[in-house]
Design a protein around this motif. Structure first.
Motif, PDB file in Angstrom:
ATOM      1  N   THR A 583      26.058  -6.858  20.953  1.00 50.10           N
ATOM      2  CA  THR A 583      25.781  -5.751  21.865  1.00 50.10           C
ATOM      3  C   THR A 583      26.371  -6.086  23.229  1.00 50.10           C
ATOM      4  N   VAL A 584      27.029  -5.111  23.852  1.00 46.07           N
ATOM      5  CA  VAL A 584      27.612  -5.284  25.181  1.00 46.07           C
ATOM      6  C   VAL A 584      26.857  -4.399  26.159  1.00 46.07           C
ATOM      7  N   ALA A 585      26.492  -4.973  27.302  1.00 43.38           N
ATOM      8  CA  ALA A 585      25.788  -4.229  28.349  1.00 43.38           C
ATOM      9  C   ALA A 585      26.535  -4.377  29.663  1.00 43.38           C
ATOM     10  N   ALA A 586      26.335  -3.409  30.576  1.00 42.75           N
ATOM     11  CA  ALA A 586      27.054  -3.386  31.849  1.00 42.75           C
ATOM     12  C   ALA A 586      26.095  -3.122  32.996  1.00 42.75           C
ATOM     13  N   SER A 587      26.501  -3.575  34.192  1.00 40.92           N
ATOM     14  CA  SER A 587      25.732  -3.326  35.418  1.00 40.92           C
ATOM     15  C   SER A 587      26.672  -3.411  36.597  1.00 40.92           C
ATOM     16  N   ASP A 588      26.251  -2.829  37.724  1.00 46.77           N
ATOM     17  CA  ASP A 588      27.056  -2.959  38.935  1.00 46.77           C
ATOM     18  C   ASP A 588      26.606  -4.135  39.794  1.00 46.77           C
ATOM     19  N   LYS A 589      25.573  -4.867  39.322  1.00 48.19           N
ATOM     20  CA  LYS A 589      25.088  -6.049  40.026  1.00 48.19           C
ATOM     21  C   LYS A 589      24.845  -7.166  39.023  1.00 48.19           C
ATOM     22  N   ALA A 590      25.147  -8.387  39.449  1.00 46.42           N
ATOM     23  CA  ALA A 590      24.956  -9.523  38.547  1.00 46.42           C
ATOM     24  C   ALA A 590      23.501  -9.700  38.163  1.00 46.42           C
ATOM     25  N   ASP A 591      22.581  -9.402  39.088  1.00 43.84           N
ATOM     26  CA  ASP A 591      21.157  -9.542  38.806  1.00 43.84           C
ATOM     27  C   ASP A 591      20.478  -8.183  38.682  1.00 43.84           C
ATOM     28  N   GLY A 592      21.303  -7.155  38.414  1.00 39.88           N
ATOM     29  CA  GLY A 592      20.760  -5.811  38.336  1.00 39.88           C
ATOM     30  C   GLY A 592      20.310  -5.444  36.932  1.00 39.88           C
ATOM     31  N   SER A 593      20.002  -4.171  36.762  1.00 40.33           N
ATOM     32  CA  SER A 593      19.576  -3.651  35.474  1.00 40.33           C
ATOM     33  C   SER A 593      20.805  -3.345  34.623  1.00 40.33           C
ATOM     34  N   PHE A 594      20.874  -3.969  33.449  1.00 35.83           N
ATOM     35  CA  PHE A 594      22.022  -3.770  32.553  1.00 35.83           C
ATOM     36  C   PHE A 594      21.713  -2.662  31.554  1.00 35.83           C
ATOM     37  N   HIS A 595      22.705  -1.804  31.306  1.00 39.39           N
ATOM     38  CA  HIS A 595      22.558  -0.739  30.323  1.00 39.39           C
ATOM     39  C   HIS A 595      23.556  -0.958  29.184  1.00 39.39           C
ATOM     40  N   THR A 596      23.122  -0.672  27.972  1.00 37.45           N
ATOM     41  CA  THR A 596      23.944  -0.918  26.790  1.00 37.45           C
ATOM     42  C   THR A 596      25.107   0.067  26.739  1.00 37.45           C
ATOM     43  N   ILE A 597      26.307  -0.460  26.496  1.00 33.75           N
ATOM     44  CA  ILE A 597      27.483   0.409  26.344  1.00 33.75           C
ATOM     45  C   ILE A 597      28.072   0.333  24.935  1.00 33.75           C
ATOM     46  N   ALA A 598      27.672  -0.676  24.158  1.00 38.40           N
ATOM     47  CA  ALA A 598      28.141  -0.782  22.774  1.00 38.40           C
ATOM     48  C   ALA A 598      27.150  -1.635  21.997  1.00 38.40           C
ATOM     49  N   THR A 599      26.875  -1.235  20.770  1.00 41.11           N
ATOM     50  CA  THR A 599      25.965  -2.001  19.919  1.00 41.11           C
ATOM     51  C   THR A 599      26.433  -1.918  18.477  1.00 41.11           C
ATOM     52  N   GLY A 600      25.991  -2.845  17.663  1.00 39.42           N
ATOM     53  CA  GLY A 600      26.388  -2.863  16.255  1.00 39.42           C
ATOM     54  C   GLY A 600      27.790  -3.378  16.007  1.00 39.42           C
ATOM     55  N   LEU A 601      28.416  -4.024  17.010  1.00 33.40           N
ATOM     56  CA  LEU A 601      29.773  -4.539  16.837  1.00 33.40           C
ATOM     57  C   LEU A 601      29.769  -5.692  15.840  1.00 33.40           C
ATOM     58  N   THR A 602      30.748  -5.718  14.953  1.00 32.52           N
ATOM     59  CA  THR A 602      30.767  -6.750  13.914  1.00 32.52           C
ATOM     60  C   THR A 602      31.839  -7.809  14.127  1.00 32.52           C
ATOM     61  N   THR A 603      32.675  -7.640  15.117  1.00 30.56           N
ATOM     62  CA  THR A 603      33.652  -8.673  15.465  1.00 30.56           C
ATOM     63  C   THR A 603      33.549  -8.973  16.949  1.00 30.56           C
ATOM     64  N   ALA A 604      34.025 -10.158  17.348  1.00 34.76           N
ATOM     65  CA  ALA A 604      33.796 -10.665  18.697  1.00 34.76           C
ATOM     66  C   ALA A 604      34.836 -10.145  19.681  1.00 34.76           C
ATOM     67  N   ILE A 605      34.945  -8.838  19.742  1.00 36.92           N
ATOM     68  CA  ILE A 605      35.847  -8.190  20.690  1.00 36.92           C
ATOM     69  C   ILE A 605      35.358  -6.779  20.929  1.00 36.92           C
TER      70      ILE A 605
END
Length: 649
Positions: A583-605
């Motif tokens: 699962t990949v998550a994103a935020s505009d701050k390093a210590d901020g609230s992260f929101h999921t942008i991709a899940t269920g990925l089966t390869t490491a890219i």
């Protein structure tokens, strides 16, 4: 763990961050291992060779009904689920997806599909496909219990309904759009499915070839199904589709024996969808359907096709009701067998074809049985034509209808056949010296109460850790109404040892209505079960079972590498040991609230991230059957504001 011998010299591919070594193992498998590159290259090579020597855990695709062309119903490459860990405390329902109507088809699973819908990014996903009688096809993420919608869903328009032809029975309860299980050609990225659609006051059946990643019709799709004497409303596309010899084969039964109808098997070129072959099992008469309780035709190593027919006309020349039929790839009749009492079977509506044909791997045997509960064993080299004396054997294997047969080669008990017939007990028979032992080696004490008995599947790691999965109504009879369903798991070496069932913790694991004649699908540590939903018509679902999460989740990904190209960000990272998805998550701050942008990925890219101008941060987490691990350290990515050009001063 046994060590595999490496046949070919290992090949090394090195980058600044990792080393990948590949070699051919003794079983012909190409095994690959990636390790993080340490300061000393030689140490990395030794480490990777040690890892490479161990057997790779490979993903399994289930692209056809009952797992293989022999129709054994067994996945013998299942390493995650074992009799030791399928218990009420460790195994249960992970997620339940609602769909728009009842499901008669078996779920199919394909791994590592690269999606085309940008809303899911461009990572790879494992997908499970399911259809409904409302003419819908769904693709769901097979691994992500947090998913709230399908990856894609297509609908082919208004389906025919039970009352459109005054069929006079309730074998199906309402709509009858897609009934037969599709078939998948993964190398060509195609799912084949047949839909029955209302067009004005007429009806048409079409064969579709759908893109696995999007559900869109591929080139030349769809094509209208036609043949002499073919009625698109009365012909029931009940048996699962078959893909072999670069051809898609579409079989037909009837709706409630409403005439006129015939047993049809039609061949279509898998690329062009051009019709290439037509078989009518009763051209001089009628009926002789290819019902098989939804099972697809079987295929031997030479490419020959095996079907079984039901009630109808028989003359031993052109019309073959109540018969096993062996066909060439072009659907020419090569051989056949008809029981001595075929006219009695016809008169009493005791169709021979309720189980279809199952080929026994490594032998010349084909087995199958019908509504009498008699199991026939035949020699594929010479089926014998008319008369029971030509069968290797026939005996009363169950008290009534036989709708499902599963074969497994147990390391402990040898070659085994599993059946659980209508209004009867669950039984296991052993095959020895080319014959089925006519006394079961194991019988469970309890009987089910009605039609159609259990639909069976089996998972195992080769000849070990076998689990027999049985989907059945929990009580009553499912002939003309929806009944509550229950899924059982038994130790396949001793079915008197029940491991788990979906009513032990019903509040957590119940899958609602029994999906009549749809076998469960077992793949990659999960069990996929179709459902009729909570109502008699108009509801349905897909339940996904697996090992319940615990504290042994995988580690956080490390060494995440961002790449920026044209404002789009790609993240890559070394694969995490024991991880199934990311699962990949994103935020505009390093210590901020992260929101999921991709899940269920089966390869490491993960690529195609449209990052905003300025600084963004990304984390990656890995998951498996034990749950989701901790997130990686936030990875900073800066997108510069492009230099303005042509600005007026």
């Amino acid at each position: 763990m046994p060590i595999q011998r490496l046949l070919a010299a290992p090949k090394l591919r090195s980058s600044k961050k990792e080393i990948v070594i590949s070699a051919e193992a003794a079983d012909g498998t190409i095994v690959r291992r990636a390790v993080q590159r340490p300061p000393h290259l030689a140490f990395a090579v030794v480490f990777a060779l040690i890892a490479l020597a161990a057997p790779a855990q490979q993903k399994v695709d289930v692209t056809t009904n009952h797992n293989d062309l022999a129709r054994t119903g067994a996945n013998t490459h299942e390493t995650a689920l074992t009799p030791a860990n399928v218990t009420a405390s460790t195994f249960g329902l992970l997620t339940k997806f609602p769909v728009d109507d009842q499901v008669y088809s078996q779920p199919l699973v394909v791994t590592d599909i690269k999606l085309k819908d940008s809303s899911f990014g461009t990572g790879t996903h494992d997908l499970v496909f399911i259809t409904t009688v409302n003419n819908s096809v769904y693709a769901f993420d097979a691994n992500d219990p947090k998913a709230t919608k399908p990856i894609w869903h297509v609908n082919f328009g208004a389906p025919a309904n039970l009352y459109d032809a005054d069929l006079g029975c309730l074998d199906l309860n309402g709509s009858m759009g897609i009934i037969g299980t599709p078939v998948i050609d993964k190398p060509h990225n195609a799912l084949y499915v047949v839909a029955l659609t209302r067009v004005g006051d007429k009806f048409t059946q079409r064969l579709h070839a759908l893109d696995l990643a999007s559900g869109a019709d591929l080139a030349n799709s769809p094509v209208t199904i036609t043949a002499p004497a073919f009625d698109p409303l009365l012909q029931n596309q009940r048996p699962a589709l078959l893909l072999t010899n670069h051809t898609v084969y579409v079989g037909y039964a009837s709706h409630c024996d409403k005439e006129p109808y015939h047993g049809f098997l039609l061949g279509y070129d898998a690329r062009t969808l051009r019709q290439t072959a037509v078989l009518n099992t009763s051209p001089k008469g009628g009926q002789a359907s290819i019902w098989q309780s939804g099972q697809a035709p079987a295929v031997d190593a030479a490419g020959n096709i095996y079907i079984v027919t039901g009630n109808g006309t028989w003359n031993g020349v052109t019309d073959f009701s109540e018969s096993f039929m062996k066909l060439s790839p072009s659907l020419k009749l090569l051989d056949w067998f008809t029981p001595t009492n075929h006219r009695e079977l016809d008169a009493k509506d005791n169709d021979l074809d309720s189980s279809g044909a199952t080929l026994i791997p490594g032998t010349n045997l084909v087995v199958g049985g019908g509504k009498e509960g008699v199991l026939y064993t035949l020699d594929t080299r010479k089926l014998g034509h008319l008369g029971d004396q030509h069968a290797i054997q026939h005996f009363q294997a169950t008290g009534s209808h036989l709708h499902s047969v599963v074969f497994w080669q147990s390391a402990k008990n040898g070659d085994l056949l599993y059946i659980w017939g209508q209004r009867d007990k669950e039984r296991v028979y052993k095959i020895t010296n080319g014959k089925v032992g006519e006394t079961p080696i194991i019988t469970r004490p309890e009987s089910n109460e009605g039609h159609p008995g259990a639909m069976l599947s089996l998972s195992a790691n080769g000849g070990h850790d076998g689990i027999l999965w049985a989907a059945i109504h929990a009580s009553g009879d499912s002939w003309h109404e929806t009944r509550p369903g229950i899924l059982h798991a038994y130790d396949a070496d001793d079915i008197n040892h029940e491991l788990w069932n979906s009513w032990q913790n019903r509040g957590r694991d119940d899958c609602d209505g029994y999906s009549k004649m749809a076998p469960p699908t077992v793949a990659n540590g999960k069990v996929f079960l179709a459902s009729f939903g909570k109502e008699n018509i108009g509801t349905g679902g897909l339940c996904i079972y697996g090992l319940l999460p615990d504290s042994q989740s995988p580690a956080a990904p490390t060494n995440i590498s961002p790449e920026i190209k044209g404002g789009s960000v790609t993240l890559t990272w070394p694969a995490v040991s024991d991880a199934v998805t990311y699962t990949v998550a994103a935020s505009d701050k390093a210590d901020g609230s992260f929101h999921t942008i991709a899940t269920g990925l089966t390869t490491a890219i993960y690529s195609g991230i449209q990052a905003p101008i300025g600084m963004s941060y990304y984390t990656v987490t890995s998951s498996n059957s034990h749950g989701e691990g901790p997130p990686s350290k936030p990875i900073p990515v800066r997108i510069e504001n492009p230099t303005a050009k042509g600005r007026m001063h």
